[in-house]
Motif scaffolding. Sequence first.
Motif, PDB file in Angstrom:
ATOM      1  N   ARG A  86       0.802  -1.232   0.000  1.00  0.00           N
ATOM      2  CA  ARG A  86       0.000   0.000   0.000  1.00  0.00           C
ATOM      3  C   ARG A  86       0.836   1.286   0.000  1.00  0.00           C
ATOM      4  NH1 ARG A  86      -4.824  -1.329   4.192  1.00  0.00           N
ATOM      5  NH2 ARG A  86      -5.414   0.798   3.677  1.00  0.00           N
ATOM      6  N   ALA A  87       2.113   1.157  -0.416  1.00  0.00           N
ATOM      7  CA  ALA A  87       2.917   2.379  -0.572  1.00  0.00           C
ATOM      8  C   ALA A  87       2.292   3.273  -1.635  1.00  0.00           C
ATOM      9  CB  ALA A  87       4.348   2.016  -0.960  1.00  0.00           C
ATOM     10  N   CYS A  88       1.608   2.655  -2.594  1.00  0.00           N
ATOM     11  CA  CYS A  88       0.955   3.432  -3.661  1.00  0.00           C
ATOM     12  C   CYS A  88      -0.165   4.305  -3.099  1.00  0.00           C
ATOM     13  CB  CYS A  88       0.420   2.497  -4.743  1.00  0.00           C
ATOM     14  SG  CYS A  88      -0.447   1.048  -4.124  1.00  0.00           S
ATOM     15  N   GLU A  89      -0.824   3.823  -2.050  1.00  0.00           N
ATOM     16  CA  GLU A  89      -1.900   4.626  -1.447  1.00  0.00           C
ATOM     17  C   GLU A  89      -1.341   5.896  -0.821  1.00  0.00           C
ATOM     18  OE1 GLU A  89      -4.875   1.256   0.165  1.00  0.00           O
ATOM     19  OE2 GLU A  89      -5.062   3.193   1.130  1.00  0.00           O
ATOM     20  N   THR A  90      -0.195   5.754  -0.162  1.00  0.00           N
ATOM     21  CA  THR A  90       0.438   6.924   0.452  1.00  0.00           C
ATOM     22  C   THR A  90       0.829   7.933  -0.626  1.00  0.00           C
ATOM     23  OG1 THR A  90       1.290   5.548   2.240  1.00  0.00           O
ATOM     24  CG2 THR A  90       2.394   7.659   1.901  1.00  0.00           C
ATOM     25  N   ALA A  91       1.302   7.416  -1.771  1.00  0.00           N
ATOM     26  CA  ALA A  91       1.812   8.306  -2.824  1.00  0.00           C
ATOM     27  C   ALA A  91       0.710   8.926  -3.671  1.00  0.00           C
ATOM     28  CB  ALA A  91       2.760   7.513  -3.733  1.00  0.00           C
ATOM     29  N   CYS A  92      -0.472   8.346  -3.663  1.00  0.00           N
ATOM     30  CA  CYS A  92      -1.514   8.738  -4.623  1.00  0.00           C
ATOM     31  C   CYS A  92      -2.193  10.055  -4.234  1.00  0.00           C
ATOM     32  CB  CYS A  92      -2.564   7.629  -4.709  1.00  0.00           C
ATOM     33  SG  CYS A  92      -3.932   8.066  -5.799  1.00  0.00           S
ATOM     34  N   PRO A  93      -2.132  11.071  -5.111  1.00  0.00           N
ATOM     35  CA  PRO A  93      -2.773  12.353  -4.781  1.00  0.00           C
ATOM     36  C   PRO A  93      -4.287  12.314  -4.943  1.00  0.00           C
ATOM     37  CG  PRO A  93      -1.759  12.474  -6.952  1.00  0.00           C
ATOM     38  CD  PRO A  93      -1.437  11.114  -6.410  1.00  0.00           C
ATOM     39  N   SER A  94      -4.801  11.262  -5.581  1.00  0.00           N
ATOM     40  CA  SER A  94      -6.250  11.189  -5.823  1.00  0.00           C
ATOM     41  C   SER A  94      -6.976  10.342  -4.786  1.00  0.00           C
ATOM     42  CB  SER A  94      -6.516  10.600  -7.215  1.00  0.00           C
ATOM     43  OG  SER A  94      -5.887  11.390  -8.186  1.00  0.00           O
ATOM     44  N   GLY A  95      -6.243   9.844  -3.803  1.00  0.00           N
ATOM     45  CA  GLY A  95      -6.891   9.068  -2.744  1.00  0.00           C
ATOM     46  C   GLY A  95      -7.426   7.726  -3.206  1.00  0.00           C
ATOM     47  N   VAL A  96      -6.787   7.119  -4.205  1.00  0.00           N
ATOM     48  CA  VAL A  96      -7.244   5.805  -4.673  1.00  0.00           C
ATOM     49  C   VAL A  96      -7.029   4.767  -3.572  1.00  0.00           C
ATOM     50  CG1 VAL A  96      -6.809   3.948  -6.341  1.00  0.00           C
ATOM     51  CG2 VAL A  96      -6.845   6.333  -7.101  1.00  0.00           C
ATOM     52  N   LYS A  97      -8.072   3.992  -3.275  1.00  0.00           N
ATOM     53  CA  LYS A  97      -8.003   2.978  -2.211  1.00  0.00           C
ATOM     54  C   LYS A  97      -7.470   1.675  -2.805  1.00  0.00           C
ATOM     55  CE  LYS A  97      -9.720   5.785   0.780  1.00  0.00           C
ATOM     56  NZ  LYS A  97      -8.715   6.518   1.559  1.00  0.00           N
ATOM     57  N   TYR A  98      -6.176   1.670  -3.081  1.00  0.00           N
ATOM     58  CA  TYR A  98      -5.600   0.509  -3.753  1.00  0.00           C
ATOM     59  C   TYR A  98      -5.728  -0.754  -2.903  1.00  0.00           C
ATOM     60  CZ  TYR A  98      -2.610  -2.719  -6.085  1.00  0.00           C
ATOM     61  OH  TYR A  98      -2.160  -3.851  -6.714  1.00  0.00           O
ATOM     62  N   GLY A  99      -5.541  -0.616  -1.582  1.00  0.00           N
ATOM     63  CA  GLY A  99      -5.618  -1.803  -0.713  1.00  0.00           C
ATOM     64  C   GLY A  99      -6.973  -2.476  -0.826  1.00  0.00           C
ATOM     65  N   ALA A 100      -8.034  -1.679  -0.851  1.00  0.00           N
ATOM     66  CA  ALA A 100      -9.385  -2.239  -0.968  1.00  0.00           C
ATOM     67  C   ALA A 100      -9.574  -2.875  -2.345  1.00  0.00           C
ATOM     68  CB  ALA A 100     -10.421  -1.145  -0.729  1.00  0.00           C
ATOM     69  N   ILE A 101      -9.057  -2.210  -3.385  1.00  0.00           N
ATOM     70  CA  ILE A 101      -9.160  -2.774  -4.740  1.00  0.00           C
ATOM     71  C   ILE A 101      -8.468  -4.133  -4.786  1.00  0.00           C
ATOM     72  CG2 ILE A 101      -8.393  -2.489  -7.149  1.00  0.00           C
ATOM     73  CD1 ILE A 101      -8.690   0.573  -6.719  1.00  0.00           C
TER      74      ILE A 101
END
Length: 412
Positions: A86-101
């Motif tokens: 979930r490092a991508c979630e921290t980096a994402c400026p759009s608040g994408v919930k990658y962990g949930a996806i």
Amino acid sequence: MRKVPPQSSIGSGVIPLQFNVHDLGELTTHCIRCGFCLEACPTFTETGSELESPRGRIYLVRSALDGKLDWQDDVRPHLDRCLGCRACETACPSGVKYGAILEMARDRLENERRNISKQALLASTAKPGLLRTQLALSRLLPGRRVPGFVSQLVSGTSPEADLPNPQPLPNYPPLDESTLPPVRGEVYLLEGCAMRVLYPGVHLALRRLLRRVGFVVREAPTQGCCGSIYAHNGDLDEANRLATKLAAALPGDLPVIVDSAGCGSWMKESIFADRAFDASEFLLAEGLANVLNTARFEKTLTYHDACHLAHGQGIRSAPRELLSAIPALKMVELPEADTCCGSAGIYNITQPKMARSLLERKFANIESTDAEIVALGNPGCHAWIAQAAREHGGQVRVMHTLEVLEQALNPA
Ligand code: SF4
Ligand code: SF4
């Protein structure tokens, strides 16, 4: 720190997950494909492949939902290689919930076609008695690694991970009640699965630290797995079933204190959302930093951010603040501190080669600090980085943050 809710909102039988499985398509639409997450993604930086990046994986899921790609053939290999860090979630400026996806997409993949070997691995890890027996039996086989046939079944290649060694209990002196504050509350302690078997000394340190700030642990001997290992590996039904069962074993509205980042991250998404606390955030809020003023620990230490603490729960400063409160402890910041070490639950068994690359990268960063100790807050990272420390000559000691804190309060 979050407030503990009244009992009436807990245990209603309705699991207040943030999302349900029907949200998967909608969640993928939040990605604007900007690519800001790419450099934060360990599998992208290791491979340079768009398909091993968060943006690429979201696109694959979206395309499979639209019927343009096959879930098993086109999507599964790339989701299998995702660490779930979930490092991508921290980096994402759009608040994408990658962990949930990721959790929902993996759930869909497993519902469509069960990976029997992986399910067996999960089942044996999530039952402390079985895990103990399995570790004991595996030690009868030659070598110290995970047995080769297990690795072949789940990864198709030879193992990289050693079998973890259960840690002996430390020999702390009894707490001197006359120096402790009055008891002002009770909490539950999540015993967990791997933590209970491999790191009982961390639980002991936590009990003592809680008492030092005026809390005692209400015993709950029937508690079992919280379900996190299932949530992170494609079985949300089983994860929710186990979380609900755990809630029955921890009745009332007492806070549940967790010393394993992966478990805490899932519990905050589950039925325990309002009463699960990582040990570091709870102890800091309850004044442990003041108690640590009298501690002694003249060492150089660096801190590794477990993914499910830093990215999953947004907890970075609490462990650092507690460690920094120990006089004479020299803290050195770790380069790429919040980059995954490759352990990632069962990832170092299912994806041993990628896990090994990330472990070597992590350990090179640790060695660059010249620290004697690396502190962390998750059992998977603990065992995996300790393996690297052994392989690199045993100069670096790996400790849970709570072990450092309690040891500092018991100077030799
Ligand atoms: S996940 Fe976030 S950071 Fe990554 S491409 Fe999509 S919108 Fe951009
Ligand atoms: S969870 Fe980690 S490995 Fe997976 S896409 Fe996000 S940053 Fe990459």
